[in-house]
Motif scaffolding. Structure first.
Motif, PDB file in Angstrom:
ATOM      1  N   LEU A 163      38.297  38.145  49.567  1.00  0.00           N
ATOM      2  CA  LEU A 163      37.602  39.277  50.177  1.00  0.00           C
ATOM      3  C   LEU A 163      36.119  38.937  50.279  1.00  0.00           C
ATOM      4  N   PRO A 164      35.491  39.247  51.389  1.00  0.00           N
ATOM      5  CA  PRO A 164      34.084  38.848  51.581  1.00  0.00           C
ATOM      6  C   PRO A 164      33.108  39.715  50.773  1.00  0.00           C
ATOM      7  N   GLY A 165      31.973  39.116  50.448  1.00  0.00           N
ATOM      8  CA  GLY A 165      30.870  39.856  49.829  1.00  0.00           C
ATOM      9  C   GLY A 165      31.099  40.145  48.362  1.00  0.00           C
ATOM     10  N   ALA A 166      30.321  41.096  47.855  1.00  0.00           N
ATOM     11  CA  ALA A 166      30.426  41.517  46.464  1.00  0.00           C
ATOM     12  C   ALA A 166      31.436  42.662  46.372  1.00  0.00           C
ATOM     13  N   ILE A 167      32.296  42.613  45.379  1.00  0.00           N
ATOM     14  CA  ILE A 167      33.337  43.637  45.235  1.00  0.00           C
ATOM     15  C   ILE A 167      33.371  44.139  43.795  1.00  0.00           C
ATOM     16  N   THR A 168      33.920  45.323  43.606  1.00  0.00           N
ATOM     17  CA  THR A 168      34.037  45.901  42.258  1.00  0.00           C
ATOM     18  C   THR A 168      35.165  45.222  41.493  1.00  0.00           C
ATOM     19  N   LEU A 169      35.100  45.358  40.174  1.00  0.00           N
ATOM     20  CA  LEU A 169      36.176  44.815  39.337  1.00  0.00           C
ATOM     21  C   LEU A 169      37.504  45.490  39.679  1.00  0.00           C
ATOM     22  N   GLN A 170      37.434  46.791  39.966  1.00  0.00           N
ATOM     23  CA  GLN A 170      38.648  47.522  40.339  1.00  0.00           C
ATOM     24  C   GLN A 170      39.307  46.899  41.563  1.00  0.00           C
ATOM     25  N   LYS A 171      38.509  46.625  42.578  1.00  0.00           N
ATOM     26  CA  LYS A 171      39.035  46.050  43.821  1.00  0.00           C
ATOM     27  C   LYS A 171      39.497  44.620  43.598  1.00  0.00           C
ATOM     28  N   ALA A 172      38.764  43.894  42.755  1.00  0.00           N
ATOM     29  CA  ALA A 172      39.128  42.497  42.480  1.00  0.00           C
ATOM     30  C   ALA A 172      40.495  42.408  41.808  1.00  0.00           C
ATOM     31  N   LEU A 173      40.762  43.338  40.863  1.00  0.00           N
ATOM     32  CA  LEU A 173      42.070  43.333  40.208  1.00  0.00           C
ATOM     33  C   LEU A 173      43.152  43.792  41.180  1.00  0.00           C
ATOM     34  N   ALA A 174      42.834  44.819  41.972  1.00  0.00           N
ATOM     35  CA  ALA A 174      43.816  45.352  42.913  1.00  0.00           C
ATOM     36  C   ALA A 174      44.281  44.283  43.894  1.00  0.00           C
ATOM     37  N   TYR A 175      43.343  43.430  44.332  1.00  0.00           N
ATOM     38  CA  TYR A 175      43.678  42.393  45.313  1.00  0.00           C
ATOM     39  C   TYR A 175      43.799  41.011  44.670  1.00  0.00           C
ATOM     40  N   SER A 176      43.836  40.989  43.340  1.00  0.00           N
ATOM     41  CA  SER A 176      44.093  39.758  42.584  1.00  0.00           C
ATOM     42  C   SER A 176      43.164  38.606  42.988  1.00  0.00           C
ATOM     43  N   GLN A 177      41.869  38.863  42.953  1.00  0.00           N
ATOM     44  CA  GLN A 177      40.863  37.876  43.351  1.00  0.00           C
ATOM     45  C   GLN A 177      40.525  36.944  42.189  1.00  0.00           C
ATOM     46  N   ASN A 178      40.782  35.662  42.374  1.00  0.00           N
ATOM     47  CA  ASN A 178      40.586  34.680  41.304  1.00  0.00           C
ATOM     48  C   ASN A 178      39.118  34.484  40.930  1.00  0.00           C
ATOM     49  N   PHE A 179      38.215  34.505  41.914  1.00  0.00           N
ATOM     50  CA  PHE A 179      36.801  34.215  41.643  1.00  0.00           C
ATOM     51  C   PHE A 179      36.208  35.242  40.673  1.00  0.00           C
ATOM     52  N   VAL A 180      36.491  36.505  40.901  1.00  0.00           N
ATOM     53  CA  VAL A 180      35.943  37.559  40.041  1.00  0.00           C
ATOM     54  C   VAL A 180      36.546  37.467  38.639  1.00  0.00           C
ATOM     55  N   THR A 181      37.830  37.152  38.558  1.00  0.00           N
ATOM     56  CA  THR A 181      38.472  37.000  37.250  1.00  0.00           C
ATOM     57  C   THR A 181      37.832  35.851  36.482  1.00  0.00           C
ATOM     58  N   ALA A 182      37.557  34.743  37.180  1.00  0.00           N
ATOM     59  CA  ALA A 182      36.893  33.602  36.543  1.00  0.00           C
ATOM     60  C   ALA A 182      35.479  33.982  36.102  1.00  0.00           C
ATOM     61  N   TYR A 183      34.808  34.811  36.907  1.00  0.00           N
ATOM     62  CA  TYR A 183      33.463  35.279  36.541  1.00  0.00           C
ATOM     63  C   TYR A 183      33.517  36.033  35.211  1.00  0.00           C
ATOM     64  N   LEU A 184      34.502  36.929  35.068  1.00  0.00           N
ATOM     65  CA  LEU A 184      34.633  37.690  33.826  1.00  0.00           C
ATOM     66  C   LEU A 184      34.966  36.777  32.649  1.00  0.00           C
TER      67      LEU A 184
END
Length: 740
Positions: free
Chosen positions: A499-520
């Motif tokens: 997903l492009p740009g900055a996203i919330t943790l809620q949205k990152a989990l909902a769409y299973s985004q690996n980059f945000v999970t790695a950030y956490l």
């Protein structure tokens, strides 16, 4: 011409005859007494009579009391007199022992009548029901000589008298019906009723009861499966004898005698019943419990689950188990076809020689040939020679002729599946489907097997982050992240287009985004995530950054237990499925209760349930709503591993937590595209089929209620509008009310 005997001679001979007769009676009495005292071999003690060593099946019982199945050598389960239809009792007495209620174990009047019949060539049996019970309880040896045969018969008489002295007529006829063999691995009336008519003994109709009673004249000769016409004639004979004994009217007999047998035959095997994988795992568990806790019989010998008639009480819900098995079968048929179609025009076995070779060596056929001393060349030739075999298909077993090596290839392309559902409030397992077909694939994939969990592991990292003060509304740039300090630098790729740009943790989990999970993961560290996963019942999770994307293996059993902590307000309860074990007399041998452990705050658990609900309402699990029309407060997480080898779906409601895995036996065989191989396509639809059936059964009392918020309130901001106002410094409605 002979001289007639004088009165003195008559008296003399009469006296001699009386002496011989009295002496004979005395000798016979002494002989019987000697048998009774055990001088010709020990007789069964009263304890033996009370507790005969008959092979009695152990029953596995669901939470509502319904049987899930049995463990047996002889498929025998006991019932009480009240649980037996009067049709059976009357038919048995009319056929086998019309004076049953009058004699004291031995019917001498009938015995002498039968001797007379046998002398004129009309062979008949003289044994009473009590004598037959004595024979069933203590079987005689085969190939006995005449003296031993007579001796054994007298022993049966003595046991029969003991039975009559110590038991009521009702108890005797019940014991008889519990011990008698009905053929086709059906021992006792309870097993016979289920095997032949798929009913219980109390519901046996007149014709059904007469059929079963009639079999006692000859199990093979009057078998309703082998000789239906002969069985029907014998059934009618039984009913005619009931008329003769005034236990049935002539009119009833005329109405019933033309009826067909109407069998509902289901041969008894150890695989009978539902939840065969569960029962297999349970059996091994019980053996281990008995050994570890030194649970033995009063005489010190170990219990035998196949012979000792134990009652095993479990947490499984009968209806939910049926629904789980139905949902799996319904969707796996479709998914298997999708899988085969996806490989059309391609060779799935290209560069897979090693996997096929491993498949050959793991097969029972290979092991059998090896044990026979065959060389590798001979085994190779055998696997390349066509032979008759039966293979599993979703349309049923198929008898075919094919090369064994082709069957190995066939099974490599067969998708497997497993699922488990649990009540998170107490850890009680409600449904357990360990594989697609126990007859062909014995390996349990719920507890025994482990597979890579993929994105279903992400909530563990998110939970640690929430516990460390992050809000689901916290915004993170969705860009690649590199983590160093744990061996080689690690930079994960995203699955699909991020997903492009900055996203919330809620949205990152909902769409299973690996980059945000790695950030956490970079923020909280792998030790904290590994520690939490361990507390949630998942062993062997290494403290490496990649665990945030589920690179470790786990079982469905452990994953369901872990997700249970989210649904149960932060309290982890190890899944349990065995409540207690009783012996055949009702004595409790083992019992256990759940052990709840708080492992995260109720507040964190509640926020996680909201985030997981977001996956279903607006994320990778949304097809549960829009496609399958399951509209209820359900949280979930899909999971897909590298190369689409494993598909997962974890689902939580306040009352049920369910985990589902789908994949091939060998990870080298998989879907070609993520669209087909992702958990949303391979596992989620089975949950949909299951939960719709569950919600459709009001008696299960699984409500559509939402997760309860902590009574003390939630300090973590999960309303993203409110969070944004706080970040921007704009007073919120709450701030204004508090005067900030």
């Amino acid at each position: 011409m002979k001289k007639p005997l004088s009165p003195q001679e008559t008296k003399k001979y009469s006296l001699r005859i009386w002496k011989i007769l009295i002496a004979g009676i005395a000798i016979f009495a002494i002989f019987i007494s000697m048998i009774g005292f055990g001088l010709f071999g020990a007789l069964p003690s009263f304890r033996d009579i009370e507790h005969p060593k008959s092979n009695q099946a152990s029953e596995i019982i669901a939470e509502d009391g319904r049987p899930l199945g049995t463990y047996f050598v002889q498929n025998r389960s006991n019932v009480t007199y009240k649980e037996i239809s009067a049709n059976v009792i009357n038919g048995l007495i009319a056929t086998e022992d019309t004076r049953f209620k009058e004699h004291s174990g031995i019917d001498f009047k009938r015995t002498f009548s039968i001797i007379g019949y046998n002398l004129i060539g009309k062979k008949q049996g003289a044994s009473t029901i009590t004598q037959q019970l004595a024979k069933n309880l203590f079987p005689r040896e085969s190939n006995l000589n005449f003296f031993s045969l007579v001796l054994t018969k007298f022993k049966e008489w003595i046991v029969a008298v003991k039975l009559e002295r110590n038991y009521t007529k009702e108890e005797i006829i019940t014991m008889y019906l519990n011990t008698v063999d009905f053929g086709n691995q059906a021992y006792g009336i309870k097993s016979a009723a289920r095997v032949y008519f798929n009913t219980t003994p109390d519901k046996l109709s007149l014709t059904q009861a007469a059929t079963l009673v009639g079999m006692q004249k000859g199990i093979t000769m009057y078998s309703p499966t082998r000789h239906p016409e002969r069985s029907r004639d014998r059934r009618n004979t039984v009913m005619a004898m009931m008329v003769k004994s005034d236990l049935l009217t002539q009119q009833e007999f005329e109405e019933q005698k033309e009826k067909p047998l109407n069998l509902h035959f289901n041969a008894a095997t150890v695989n009978d019943g539902i939840a065969p994988y569960f029962r297999s795992v349970l059996k091994n568990d019980i053996k281990a419990i008995f050994q570890d806790q030194s649970i033995t019989k009063p005489d010190g010998t170990p219990y035998d689950l196949d012979r000792d008639g134990l009652k095993i009480y479990t947490t499984l819900n009968y209806d939910m188990q049926v629904y789980a098995e139905e949902a799996q079968k319904e969707y796996m048929k479709q998914l298997q076809q999708q899988f085969i179609n996806s490989w059309k025009g391609r060779n799935p076995f290209k560069d897979k020689a090693l996997q096929i070779e491993q498949g050959i060596k793991r097969s029972d056929r290979y092991k059998s040939l090896k044990s026979e001393g065959k060389t590798e060349e001979e085994i190779k030739e055998d696997f390349n020679t066509k032979t008759e075999m039966t293979i599993f298909t979703w349309k049923g077993n198929i008898d075919t002729v094919m090369k064994p090596i082709d069957s190995v290839r066939y099974y490599k392309m067969l998708l497997r599946n497993a699922m488990m559902s649990m009540d998170p409030t107490n850890g009680h397992v409600k449904a357990w489907v360990g594989g697609i077909n126990y007859e062909h694939f014995k390996y349990d994939q719920v507890k025994m097997g482990t597979r890579q969990v993929g994105s279903t592991a992400k909530p563990f990292t998110y939970a640690v982050a929430i516990e460390n003060g992050y809000s689901p509304c916290y915004t993170v740039p969705n860009v690649p992240v590199t983590i160093e300090g744990y061996g080689d630098p690690w930079t994960p790729r995203n699955s699909g287009k991020p997903l492009p740009g900055a996203i919330t943790l809620q949205k990152a989990l909902a769409y299973s985004q690996n980059f945000v999970t790695a950030y956490l993961m970079k923020q909280v560290g792998p030790v904290a995530v590994s520690t939490l996963a361990t507390k949630m019942g998942i062993p062997n999770v290494p403290a490496f950054p990649s665990i945030c994307l589920g690179t470790f293996d786990s079982s469905v059993y452990n994953m369901v237990g872990a997700y249970g902590a989210f649904a149960n307000k932060g309290i982890y309860t190890k899944p349990i499925y065995l409540l207690r074990i009783e012996d055949k007399n009702g004595v409790v041998l083992f019992s256990q209760k759940e052990i709840p452990k708080p492992i995260m705050s109720e507040e964190v658990a509640y926020v996680m349930t909201r985030m997981l609900k977001g996956v279903v309402t607006n994320g990778t699990g949304s097809r549960l709503n829009y496609k399958y029309k399951v509209n209820a407060p359900i949280g979930g997480k899909t999971g897909t591993t590298q190369n689409n080898s494993d598909g997962w779906f974890m689902a939580i409601t306040p009352q049920l937590v369910t985990g589902i895995w789908t994949g091939c036996e060998d990870r080298a065989f998989h879907f070609l595209t993520t669209g087909q191989g992702e958990g949303a396509n391979t596992a989620l639809p089975i949950f949909a089929g299951f939960i719709k059936r569950v919600y459709g059964n009001p008696s299960l009392k699984i409500s559509h209620a939402d997760f309860e918020a902590p009574k003390s309130g939630v300090s973590i901001v999960y309303d993203c509008n409110q969070y944004q106002q706080q970040e921007e410094g704009t007073p919120t409605e709450l701030d204004e009310k508090l005067g900030f």
